[in-house]
Design a protein around this motif. Structure first.
Motif, PDB file in Angstrom:
ATOM      1  N   LEU A  83       0.869  -1.181   0.000  1.00 19.34           N
ATOM      2  CA  LEU A  83       0.000   0.000   0.000  1.00 19.34           C
ATOM      3  C   LEU A  83       0.899   1.223   0.000  1.00 19.34           C
ATOM      4  O   LEU A  83       1.727   1.394   0.895  1.00 19.34           O
ATOM      5  N   VAL A  84       0.748   2.050  -1.007  1.00 15.32           N
ATOM      6  CA  VAL A  84       1.599   3.233  -1.168  1.00 15.32           C
ATOM      7  C   VAL A  84       0.722   4.477  -1.073  1.00 15.32           C
ATOM      8  O   VAL A  84      -0.251   4.629  -1.823  1.00 15.32           O
ATOM      9  N   LEU A  85       1.063   5.352  -0.118  1.00 13.88           N
ATOM     10  CA  LEU A  85       0.344   6.617   0.055  1.00 13.88           C
ATOM     11  C   LEU A  85       1.344   7.754  -0.057  1.00 13.88           C
ATOM     12  O   LEU A  85       2.407   7.708   0.567  1.00 13.88           O
ATOM     13  N   HIS A  86       1.024   8.738  -0.857  1.00 14.32           N
ATOM     14  CA  HIS A  86       1.916   9.883  -0.944  1.00 14.32           C
ATOM     15  C   HIS A  86       1.098  11.168  -1.067  1.00 14.32           C
ATOM     16  O   HIS A  86      -0.007  11.182  -1.611  1.00 14.32           O
ATOM     17  N   VAL A  87       1.655  12.230  -0.512  1.00 13.21           N
ATOM     18  CA  VAL A  87       0.970  13.519  -0.449  1.00 13.21           C
ATOM     19  C   VAL A  87       1.685  14.511  -1.357  1.00 13.21           C
ATOM     20  O   VAL A  87       2.901  14.708  -1.230  1.00 13.21           O
ATOM     21  N   ASN A  88       0.964  15.110  -2.271  1.00  8.16           N
ATOM     22  CA  ASN A  88       1.554  16.194  -3.066  1.00  8.16           C
ATOM     23  C   ASN A  88       0.457  17.091  -3.620  1.00  8.16           C
ATOM     24  O   ASN A  88      -0.723  16.900  -3.330  1.00  8.16           O
ATOM     25  N   GLU A  89       0.882  18.097  -4.377  1.00 11.26           N
ATOM     26  CA  GLU A  89      -0.053  19.080  -4.912  1.00 11.26           C
ATOM     27  C   GLU A  89      -0.703  18.584  -6.195  1.00 11.26           C
ATOM     28  O   GLU A  89      -0.110  17.848  -6.967  1.00 11.26           O
ATOM     29  N   LYS A  90      -1.951  19.022  -6.416  1.00 17.21           N
ATOM     30  CA  LYS A  90      -2.618  18.811  -7.689  1.00 17.21           C
ATOM     31  C   LYS A  90      -3.589  19.951  -7.892  1.00 17.21           C
ATOM     32  O   LYS A  90      -4.517  20.132  -7.094  1.00 17.21           O
ATOM     33  N   LEU A  91      -3.331  20.734  -8.912  1.00 14.96           N
ATOM     34  CA  LEU A  91      -4.178  21.893  -9.219  1.00 14.96           C
ATOM     35  C   LEU A  91      -4.305  22.829  -8.024  1.00 14.96           C
ATOM     36  O   LEU A  91      -5.382  23.359  -7.726  1.00 14.96           O
ATOM     37  N   GLY A  92      -3.189  23.012  -7.323  1.00 11.63           N
ATOM     38  CA  GLY A  92      -3.164  23.932  -6.200  1.00 11.63           C
ATOM     39  C   GLY A  92      -3.683  23.371  -4.894  1.00 11.63           C
ATOM     40  O   GLY A  92      -3.675  24.061  -3.872  1.00 11.63           O
ATOM     41  N   LEU A  93      -4.142  22.101  -4.904  1.00  8.64           N
ATOM     42  CA  LEU A  93      -4.648  21.465  -3.691  1.00  8.64           C
ATOM     43  C   LEU A  93      -3.677  20.391  -3.216  1.00  8.64           C
ATOM     44  O   LEU A  93      -2.942  19.799  -4.013  1.00  8.64           O
ATOM     45  N   ASP A  94      -3.672  20.127  -1.897  1.00  3.61           N
ATOM     46  CA  ASP A  94      -2.919  19.003  -1.358  1.00  3.61           C
ATOM     47  C   ASP A  94      -3.794  17.763  -1.457  1.00  3.61           C
ATOM     48  O   ASP A  94      -4.963  17.767  -1.057  1.00  3.61           O
ATOM     49  N   VAL A  95      -3.216  16.697  -1.993  1.00  6.50           N
ATOM     50  CA  VAL A  95      -3.968  15.472  -2.256  1.00  6.50           C
ATOM     51  C   VAL A  95      -3.200  14.270  -1.712  1.00  6.50           C
ATOM     52  O   VAL A  95      -1.977  14.189  -1.858  1.00  6.50           O
ATOM     53  N   GLY A 141       3.993   2.102   2.364  1.00  5.36           N
ATOM     54  CA  GLY A 141       4.935   3.172   2.048  1.00  5.36           C
ATOM     55  C   GLY A 141       4.222   4.510   2.120  1.00  5.36           C
ATOM     56  O   GLY A 141       3.106   4.651   1.598  1.00  5.36           O
ATOM     57  N   ILE A 142       4.849   5.482   2.778  1.00  4.36           N
ATOM     58  CA  ILE A 142       4.255   6.814   2.921  1.00  4.36           C
ATOM     59  C   ILE A 142       5.259   7.852   2.436  1.00  4.36           C
ATOM     60  O   ILE A 142       6.394   7.907   2.921  1.00  4.36           O
ATOM     61  N   GLY A 143       4.841   8.657   1.484  1.00  6.62           N
ATOM     62  CA  GLY A 143       5.696   9.717   0.967  1.00  6.62           C
ATOM     63  C   GLY A 143       5.128  11.075   1.329  1.00  6.62           C
ATOM     64  O   GLY A 143       3.941  11.327   1.109  1.00  6.62           O
TER      65      GLY A 143
END
Length: 336
Positions: A83-95, A141-143
């Protein structure tokens, strides 16, 4: 002691067999004996064990040159999932992006969750729901955009994560190994894995996001260089006075990047620098760098690449890093 040694040798041989089967996918017992260097007797025993637990599946019977037909065995790439989870921007939002991948790097599920404020309980609920759907998940995995010190998140763009012992909390709640990596380290890992860059190369990934300060990942000889407390690459702390919240004209921003390249090249002499930045033409930076570099002496010059694929490399890097946790360790040569 003899029992411990026998168990160790058995695990080494099992890992040897797992690694070969994951590479070839399908094989007969004689083929496995030849590829692993193990005896047919040992292969018979190991195959039975992996069949019983579901890591191998009986495939089909094939002719064997006039003799007794041979059974082929298929590696079950879905036996262990990540299970891979990662946080980054998309269209100005955090996803938060969540995906489940198998040992063949095939994505079995993928979903996105926009977040205004990082809520740990909601994050745990997301993991709990996915684990219920995919009970074969054996690593998480968490990014994140950030760094940890002594297990606690110390540098992050998300204030709600500041000081959180994320690995410990997830491991305690779900009982699975957890790999936590920052976004730039994961991205340059994904890039180097994709380009099959490894031994005897040093590659830097320098990320200039739209909303936040820059960061860097250092990939050397097939692995990430972490530095003390995992703080290697925190280039926003360089003594270069820049207000990263302002918007720069293209020429001004390119001049800033050239100064960073100069500094990093002088210290690390990389083979390649990947500059992650959206809406930046590679030709624009390369022209500016050629002009800049002509004014100084350099013992070596890196290859410069501009990429707008940060998010893709980040995701691919997290998949690759997490799957490493599930892959068998290399045999140390002990056989029986």
């Amino acid at each position: 002691m003899e029992k411990a040694n026998a168990n160790l040798m058995k695990e080494i041989n099992l890992n040897n067999l797992r690694r070969v089967m994951s590479q070839v996918g399908v094989a007969t017992k004689p083929q496995l004996a030849a590829m692993t260097g193990l005896s047919v007797v040992t292969i018979n025993s190991l195959v039975k064990e992996l069949l019983d637990c579901g890591e191998l599946l009986e495939d089909k019977t094939v002719p064997s040159n006039g003799g007794r037909p041979a059974v082929t065995y298929r590696f079950n790439y879905d036996f262990s999932l990540a299970l891979v989870l990662h946080v980054n921007e998309k269209l100005g939002l955090d996803v938060v992006f969540a995906s489940v991948v198998n040992l063949q790097e095939e994505v079995l599920m993928r979903e996105e969750h926009a977040i205004q404020v990082f809520d740990l309980n909601r994050f745990f609920g997301m993991i709990d729901r996915i684990l219920a759907l995919y009970p074969s998940v054996k690593a998480i995995g968490i990014g994140i955009p950030g760094q940890t010190i002594n297990g606690k998140i110390a540098v992050t763009s998300h204030e709600e994560l500041q000081g959180v012992s994320l690995v410990e909390e997830v491991q305690n709640k779900f009982g699975l190994p957890v790999i936590l990596e920052n976004d730039v380290n994961a991205a340059i890992s994904g890039y180097c894995n994709k380009e099959q860059l490894g031994d005897n190369q040093i590659v830097l990934g320098v990320y200039f996001p739209e909303k936040y300060q820059p960061g860097m990942g250092i990939f050397l000889d097939g692995r990430i260089v972490k530095g003390k407390n995992g703080m290697a690459g925190e280039i926003k702390f360089l003594p270069i006075e820049i207000d990263w919240k302002q918007r720069f004209a293209t020429a001004e921003f390119v001049a800033i990047i050239c100064k960073f390249i100069h500094t990093l090249n002088a210290v690390l002499a990389p083979d390649q620098i990947v500059v992650y930045r959206e809406n930046l033409e590679e030709s624009t930076l390369l022209r500016a760098w050629d002009t800049y570099a002509s004014k100084y002496k350099f013992p070596s010059l890196p290859e410069i690449n501009v990429s707008d694929s940060f998010y893709k490399d980040f995701e691919e890097g997290m998949k690759w890093l997490t799957l490493q946790e599930l892959k068998p360790s290399k045999s140390n040569g002990i056989k029986r």
